[in-house]
Structures are given as structure tokens and as C-alpha cells.
Design an enzyme around this catalytic site. Structure first.
Site, PDB file in Angstrom:
ATOM      1  N   LYS A 189      21.550  36.958   7.826  1.00 28.82           N
ATOM      2  CA  LYS A 189      22.357  38.122   7.903  1.00 28.82           C
ATOM      3  C   LYS A 189      23.926  37.472   7.584  1.00 28.82           C
ATOM      4  O   LYS A 189      24.250  36.713   7.956  1.00 28.82           O
ATOM      5  CB  LYS A 189      22.202  38.885   9.025  1.00 28.82           C
ATOM      6  N   LYS A 234      27.937  47.752   6.856  1.00 30.10           N
ATOM      7  CA  LYS A 234      28.693  49.031   7.480  1.00 30.10           C
ATOM      8  C   LYS A 234      29.549  49.903   6.694  1.00 30.10           C
ATOM      9  O   LYS A 234      30.564  50.462   7.260  1.00 30.10           O
ATOM     10  CB  LYS A 234      29.122  48.946   8.787  1.00 30.10           C
ATOM     11  N   LEU A 235      29.080  50.319   5.330  1.00 27.54           N
ATOM     12  CA  LEU A 235      29.715  50.869   4.504  1.00 27.54           C
ATOM     13  C   LEU A 235      29.910  52.442   5.020  1.00 27.54           C
ATOM     14  O   LEU A 235      28.996  53.084   5.663  1.00 27.54           O
ATOM     15  CB  LEU A 235      29.067  51.090   3.138  1.00 27.54           C
ATOM     16  N   ARG A 282      19.356  38.382  22.946  1.00 24.07           N
ATOM     17  CA  ARG A 282      19.655  36.981  23.348  1.00 24.07           C
ATOM     18  C   ARG A 282      18.314  36.278  24.220  1.00 24.07           C
ATOM     19  O   ARG A 282      17.619  36.920  24.790  1.00 24.07           O
ATOM     20  CB  ARG A 282      20.871  37.313  24.594  1.00 24.07           C
ATOM     21  N   GLN A 318      28.158  40.909  23.308  1.00 25.43           N
ATOM     22  CA  GLN A 318      27.368  41.851  23.491  1.00 25.43           C
ATOM     23  C   GLN A 318      26.863  42.673  24.773  1.00 25.43           C
ATOM     24  O   GLN A 318      27.332  41.958  25.875  1.00 25.43           O
ATOM     25  CB  GLN A 318      25.780  41.585  23.056  1.00 25.43           C
ATOM     26  N   GLY A 336      22.565  35.195  16.624  1.00 21.07           N
ATOM     27  CA  GLY A 336      23.765  34.563  15.912  1.00 21.07           C
ATOM     28  C   GLY A 336      24.084  33.374  16.764  1.00 21.07           C
ATOM     29  O   GLY A 336      23.426  32.271  16.468  1.00 21.07           O
ATOM     30  N   ARG A 337      25.190  33.369  17.610  1.00 23.24           N
ATOM     31  CA  ARG A 337      25.538  32.383  18.259  1.00 23.24           C
ATOM     32  C   ARG A 337      24.627  31.521  19.141  1.00 23.24           C
ATOM     33  O   ARG A 337      24.775  30.136  19.146  1.00 23.24           O
ATOM     34  CB  ARG A 337      26.839  32.911  19.201  1.00 23.24           C
TER      35      ARG A 337
END
Length: 232
Positions: free
Chosen positions: A33, A63-64, A179, A188, A208-209
Site C-alpha cells: 500500500k 481517499k479521493l 495488529r 489505531q 504497516g508499523r
């Protein structure tokens, strides 16, 4: 072989760091992503490198949210990059325009419902109507799917309810806010483990993290995949 149900969020500031992380992850990850923060740091160049040169799948998280003609034109431009997923906000007019812009390509349009970093208090602070957060998410998902979205972005806590919607048959559910067992929540608020998210109906999870901040990102990615249920 990498499990493409895991999408790794490349939430790093520039192409150099993105490619470095992808190199470290190697064949352990097949789906990435790229978000808005990376766009000005060469995000489309990174997407092209990962897709065309390394055979990875790409989810562009933009996120248009704009008038229909603008969204349609933007999506048509993004579709030329041979991307896999693109996000828009879930307003039906926006969704319809995005789907039209993606027509004739393999780009799947995913509608955002309620961000996983928000809870009821955040909605109250922004004067979003009263009501149960799960109910609001479900309503937004149904409207977006009715408008033709190929799938939705939602908290894993709402995945099961969305999957039960008649409109969700054959559509995608992608869940951020995932997570691994024992990981810190970060920013989050509405989270679940990888196993729970998939069991409740998500097709893909976004992490991600917990991966890119790990001392060994490759091992962290493989550990997340090890938590996923066996494919049916």
C-alpha cells in the site's frame, strides 16, 4: 510464497526508503500500500517500480473526494499505472465516478467507510450524526456497494457485519487497523488480530508499523502471515 492477503503499508517518506524496505522484505511480501504521504515523495514512481519491475501488487490509498468529473479523470489517470486497488471516500456520487474512471482496466475501487483511527468520540467532535459506530459503518458500506464499489475499507471490528450484507457477495473487504498478537496499537483505535480479521470476512489486511519498524521486517511479515487462517 508470500500470502497476498497481507498488504504492507509503505508509510515511509520517499522512494529510496520505500525501495529499501521492499528489498529487505523480498519475496516475503507480494502486495504493498502506498499512501498520500508518499505521493509527493515519488509514490507513483515507487508504484511503477514495484509493479512493473518486481511483479508486486499495488494498493494506492488516495481517499479521493471531489466532484464526479474530477474524480473520474483522476481515477482514469491512476488506472494508467496498472494499479490493483485505489481508495475513494464512500459518497455514492464519488464511487460511481471512480468506477467509471476505472472501467476497462483492472483497477478495483475501494470505498472508505469510517477510518480505523476514529472512534465515537471523534465522530461526535466532528458533528457526525449520532448513532452506533458499527451501524454508521454498515450504512456507508451498503451505500458504497450499491453505487458499484468493488469493495470497502473498514475496521476489522465491522468486517463480519459487512460480509453479511447481500451487497457484499463477491466484493472485497480490506481492513486496516490490524495488529499482530502483542503489537502496540499506535494511532489505531478499532483493531483486531490478523486471524480475527480474516475469520470475520476480510479478504486482505493492511499492516504497516509492526512490520517496517521491526528490527527484521521480513521476519515480522512472515510472522503476520503465519497468524492467518489456512485458505479454505
Amino acid at each position: 510464497m508470500a500470502d497476498d492477503r497481507l498488504i504492507v503499508a509503505l508509510d515511509v517518506p520517499n522512494v529510496v526508503q520505500g525501495l529499501d524496505l521492499a528489498e529487505r522484505l523480498g519475496d516475503a511480501v507480494s502486495f504493498y500500500k502506498i499512501g498520500l504521504g508518499m505521493l509527493t515523495g515519488g509514490g507513483l514512481a515507487l508504484a511503477n517500480e514495484l509493479k512493473q519491475e518486481r511483479g508486486k501488487r499495488i494498493f494506492l490509498d488516495m481517499k479521493l473526494f471531489d466532484i464526479g468529473a474530477t474524480v473520474e479523470a483522476a481515477v482514469r489517470g491512476f488506472a494508467s499505472y496498472d494499479l490493483d486497488f485505489l481508495t475513494v471516500h464512500g459518497d455514492p456520487q464519488v464511487v460511481r465516478a471512480a468506477v467509471q474512471g476505472a472501467s476497462g482496466s483492472g483497477l478495483r475501487i475501494l470505498a472508505v467507510t469510517v477510518l480505523t483511527s476514529l472512534d465515537r468520540a471523534d465522530l461526535d467532535a466532528n458533528m457526525i450524526r449520532a448513532g452506533d459506530l458499527a451501524e454508521i459503518t454498515l450504512e456507508r458500506a451498503a451505500r458504497a456497494l450499491d453505487a458499484g464499489a468493488h469493495g470497502v475499507i473498514a475496521s476489522p471490528q465491522e468486517a463480519a457485519a459487512i460480509r453479511a450484507l447481500p451487497q457484499a457477495a463477491g466484493r472485497l473487504i480490506v481492513t486496516p487497523g490490524v495488529r499482530p498478537t502483542g503489537a502496540a496499537l499506535g494511532d489505531q483505535k478499532r483493531v483486531a488480530t490478523p486471524a480475527r480479521a480474516i475469520a470475520d470476512g476480510a479478504d486482505h489486511i493492511v499492516v504497516g508499523r509492526p512490520i517496517w519498524q521491526a528490527g527484521d521486517p521480513r521476519a515480522a511479515a512472515l510472522a503476520v502471515q503465519a497468524e492467518l487462517p489456512t485458505r479454505g
